[in-house]
Design an enzyme around this catalytic site. Structure first.
Site, PDB file in Angstrom:
ATOM      1  N   ASP A 135      -9.452  16.577  -6.998  1.00  0.00           N
ATOM      2  CA  ASP A 135     -10.589  17.283  -6.417  1.00  0.00           C
ATOM      3  C   ASP A 135     -11.872  16.517  -6.717  1.00  0.00           C
ATOM      4  O   ASP A 135     -11.883  15.610  -7.555  1.00  0.00           O
ATOM      5  CB  ASP A 135     -10.663  18.716  -6.965  1.00  0.00           C
ATOM      6  CG  ASP A 135     -10.674  18.742  -8.491  1.00  0.00           C
ATOM      7  OD1 ASP A 135     -11.630  18.225  -9.082  1.00  0.00           O
ATOM      8  OD2 ASP A 135      -9.709  19.279  -9.088  1.00  0.00           O
ATOM      9  N   GLU A 169      12.547 -11.103  -5.120  1.00  0.00           N
ATOM     10  CA  GLU A 169      11.622  -9.968  -5.188  1.00  0.00           C
ATOM     11  C   GLU A 169      10.308 -10.373  -5.862  1.00  0.00           C
ATOM     12  O   GLU A 169       9.230  -9.946  -5.467  1.00  0.00           O
ATOM     13  CB  GLU A 169      12.271  -8.807  -5.957  1.00  0.00           C
ATOM     14  CG  GLU A 169      13.319  -8.067  -5.138  1.00  0.00           C
ATOM     15  CD  GLU A 169      14.138  -7.075  -5.984  1.00  0.00           C
ATOM     16  OE1 GLU A 169      14.602  -6.076  -5.417  1.00  0.00           O
ATOM     17  OE2 GLU A 169      14.311  -7.316  -7.204  1.00  0.00           O
TER      18      GLU A 169
END
Ligand code: GLA
Length: 733
Positions: free
Chosen positions: A535, A615
């Site tokens: 928030d 990777e």
């Protein structure tokens, strides 16, 4: 002039770049809300309000004898009060010593102030540009309650901020039972209401519903703003889409319990009320005492939800987030949580940090499990000293070992929490939140500390300050892993217990304010089991927040999509994690996990020492890509091009100067003989030519004009495997 007062018409006109917000003091000294929407001038919209005798709608005494058409039950009001003939949801309810709860406010005066209004102890919107604030003073002449309604503006982003200050100017105690930060009345319009609901690890799903007669509400009584309903919401006209139509956003700058109510009344008028949740709230105001309420950030767009979101993105980046990290490049981080959980040694951590550094990662974050007796989540919270047996050294030594790898060191803390099995609990059992004589409900087998107490806050400030002073820490992840119940403080008498939940948040904000001021170079990332406290209140202290404990790339699409309605990608903690994903068991390619995490602050949360050579090459490439496009991703203008439910979720970030854009497209599935997906590219210069290239797929470069990109769009390369994703870079040539 952004905020004006017309003495003759008794009219306030608040003007932003595209919107007007209007209020009028009428002949009974009520403050009537006359208009909010696309810009108008100071034409008095009070003249358009229809007055008629609405049977069973009470008339104020002074009007009633003469004028039965005047009723607060149907008039659009700026701040509605309980008990005086408005039978709708109301913003203010106050109990007097007699038990009476009726309250009535009349306009007294107003004043203009330079700059942004700051709220004591609570976060508020700030800025450097000159700004004017308006304060309208209202008063209840019988009990002496003074209510100040404060307004501020950010013209460019069509933001109007609102907050309320209550002052008891009477002679007797008043108990504030409900005090909203905002009341907004619309006299006409058929609205939809968009809310963000969810649950742990599946936050901010978007729901859009028609506002119908009666009352609807969302909120939180969990002590936090919660995973379950976010304190950001939108009202929009029925036909409003991403690119067209009117919509109003409301962001509550508060991290505690809140209530948002919407009512369509007998005259088909819509009222919205937003504020601290009244269920656990009752605040005693003795004579001359003051209560300041959290801020609401409102914004308006006449050009659809996309523009409204962009208003919030800019406002949060420029006027909510503060401090050294506001404009500073945030490091690409690696967090060891999903790599090791509680099972690690100091050597293992250094190994991960070393490998991470070699891949280009800039910050190593040591998550839960480094302190006290903490080998699982049943004990140790509260004991913020290192488990040297596990680490094999002191925390300072570990920090130094990490930093020697040429990577920054960050630390996880959950300062509001405590386990019963901890030294802190054994020393201070009275510091926890617990109802007298009852066994407390547990959440993750833990309790919460009573942050409404000064001694608890002081202790936490000192413990963390010591860590930050002694150990080379550049980053703190501030977690909070349960909802609050058994709300009670040993420090408050019976009459003041209703203040507890709000006082907890005031305590939290005080601790965060002190620490962020004392250690301005430390980057704080908020977290509450992921996005349980995502928030604008927290963003004032922590410029980024771990968006969700769910790191599955496909679930993240909807979490990030919903969050993007009211929050910018620059605040969204997002990591590439291992497959099969630990929350869903789903496997997606490293490329897709990278594409999704790049719509955030970007980092990794897996054991990089276990990556294959192939990777590692890809991770290095991803980091380089993110760093290359960092400014564009973090500071560009964000567009949602499709929804999170479409077969291919597509979003776009465009440079403000329209010179470049990054399109990200993620397929949710794959079909044989796929139907082509076209998206229209927004925000570019119609008159310029652009080159289009795929960053993570072989595809011939194309040249298209801005106008063709906008009106005809591009055909996104089809998926060849499930969950395939593309990053498409567009640059001006
Ligand atoms: C919460 C956080 C996670 C992790 C764990 C550690 O769930 O959201 O990221 O830090 O706590 O216990």
């Amino acid at each position: 002039m952004p905020i004006t007062w017309n003495e003759e018409k008794k009219l306030f006109n608040v003007t932003t770049k595209n919107a007007t917000y209007q209020m009028k003091v009428d002949s009974y000294n009520h403050l009537i809300h006359t208009y909010y929407g696309s810009q108008i001038d100071d034409t008095d919209m009070y003249t358009q309000i229809s007055f008629a005798d609405r049977g069973f709608s009470a008339n104020p005494y002074e009007a009633g004898k003469m004028d039965r058409t005047y009723s607060l039950d149907v008039l659009p009001q700026e701040y509605s009060c309980y008990g005086t003939g408005d039978f709708r949801i109301t913003g203010l309810r106050v109990k007097e010593s007699t038990g009476n709860q009726t309250v009535a406010l009349k306009y007294v005066k107003h004043a203009f102030f330079d700059g942004f209004h700051k709220i004591n102890g609570l976060p508020s919107v700030h800025g450097t540009s000159p700004s004017t604030s308006l304060c309208i003073t209202m008063k209840d002449d019988v009990n002496g309650l003074v209510v100040e309604l404060w307004y501020g503006i950010l013209e460019e982003t069509d933001v109007i901020t609102r907050t309320v200050k209550l002052i008891n100017r009477g002679n007797a105690q008043l108990i504030i039972e409900k005090a909203a930060s905002m009341n907004l009345d619309f006299t006409y319009g058929e609205f939809d209401w968009i809310t963000l609901h969810g649950r742990h690890a599946m936050e901010r799903n978007v729901e859009r519903r028609a506002i119908s007669h009666g009352i609807s509400s969302i909120g939180s009584v969990r002590g936090t703003s919660s995973h379950h309903y976010n304190p950001f919401t939108i009202l929009c006209e029925k036909e409003t889409t991403e690119t067209n139509g009117s919509c109003y956003g409301f962001s509550f700058m508060y991290s505690g319990e809140f209530l948002i109510e919407v009512e369509k009344d007998q005259m088909a008028q819509t009222r919205m009320i937003m504020g601290i949740h009244p269920d656990n709230f009752s605040w005693i105001l003795d004579p001359d005492q003051t209560l300041e309420l959290p801020m609401v950030i409102m914004s308006y767009s006449a050009n659809g939800l996309g523009k409204l979101s962009q208003n919030y993105h800019k406002t949060i980046k420029e006027n909510v987030i503060r401090g050294n990290w506001k404009n500073k490049r945030r490091p690409v981080l690696i967090n060891n949580w999903e790599a090791t959980y509680f099972d690690f040694t100091g050597d293992k951590l250094v190994e991960i940090a070393k490998e991470a550094q070699s891949l280009g990662i800039e910050l190593f974050v040591l998550d839960d499990g480094w302190f006290g007796k903490r080998d699982d989540d049943n004990s140790g919270l509260g004991d913020w000293y290192p488990n040297e047996k596990k680490l094999g050294c002191t925390l300072k030594e570990l920090g130094n070992r990490i930093v020697e790898q040429n990577i920054l060191f960050g630390l996880w803390l959950e300062p509001e929490a405590i386990n019963e099995d901890s030294d802190l609990y054994r020393a201070h059992p009275d510091w926890v939140i617990k109802a007298p004589g009852r066994m407390p409900a547990l959440g993750r087998n833990q309790l919460l500390l009573d942050f409404s107490r000064d001694d608890v806050c002081d202790y936490i400030i000192e413990v963390i300050s010591q860590l930050l002073t002694e150990v080379p820490i550049s980053y703190i992840k501030w977690d909070m892993n349960r909802s609050m119940c058994d709300k009670f403080s040993n420090n408050l008498d019976a009459a003041h217990q209703g203040e507890f939940a709000h006082r907890f948040i005031l305590g939290l904000y005080h601790v965060l304010e002190t620490l962020t001021t004392r250690f301005p170079d430390v980057l704080f990332e908020g977290c509450s089991g992921g996005g349980g406290r995502y928030d604008c209140g927290m963003l004032y202290y922590t410029p980024q927040i771990w968006l969700s404990d769910n790191t599955d790339a496909i679930n993240r699409l909807s979490i990030q999509y919903g969050s993007s309605l009211g929050y910018p990608v620059a605040t969204m903690g997002a990591h590439v994690s291992a497959i099969p994903n630990h929350q869903t068991g789903r496997s997606t390619s490293l490329s897709t996990r990278g594409t999704v995490a790049m719509a955030g602050t970007f980092g990794y949360e897996l054991d990089v020492t276990k990556l294959t050579e192939e990777e590692k090459v890809e991770v290095k490439k991803q980091i380089k890509t993110f760093q290359k496009y960092y400014d564009l991703i973090q500071n560009g203008v964000y567009y949602r091009l499709t929804s999170a439910d479409d077969i291919c979720t597509v979003w776009e970030i465009v440079a403000e100067n329209k010179s470049e854009a990054l399109i990200s497209a993620v397929y949710h599935g794959v079909e044989a003989n796929p139907i082509p997906i076209y998206v229209k590219i927004q925000g570019l210069d119609e008159k310029k030519q652009y080159e289009i290239s795929y960053l993570n797929a072989d595809c011939t470069k194309q040249i298209m004009s801005g106008i063709a990109l906008k009106n005809a769009g591009i055909n996104i390369k089809g998926a060849t495997t499930e969950f395939e994703s593309y990053q498409i870079y567009i640059r001006e040539i």
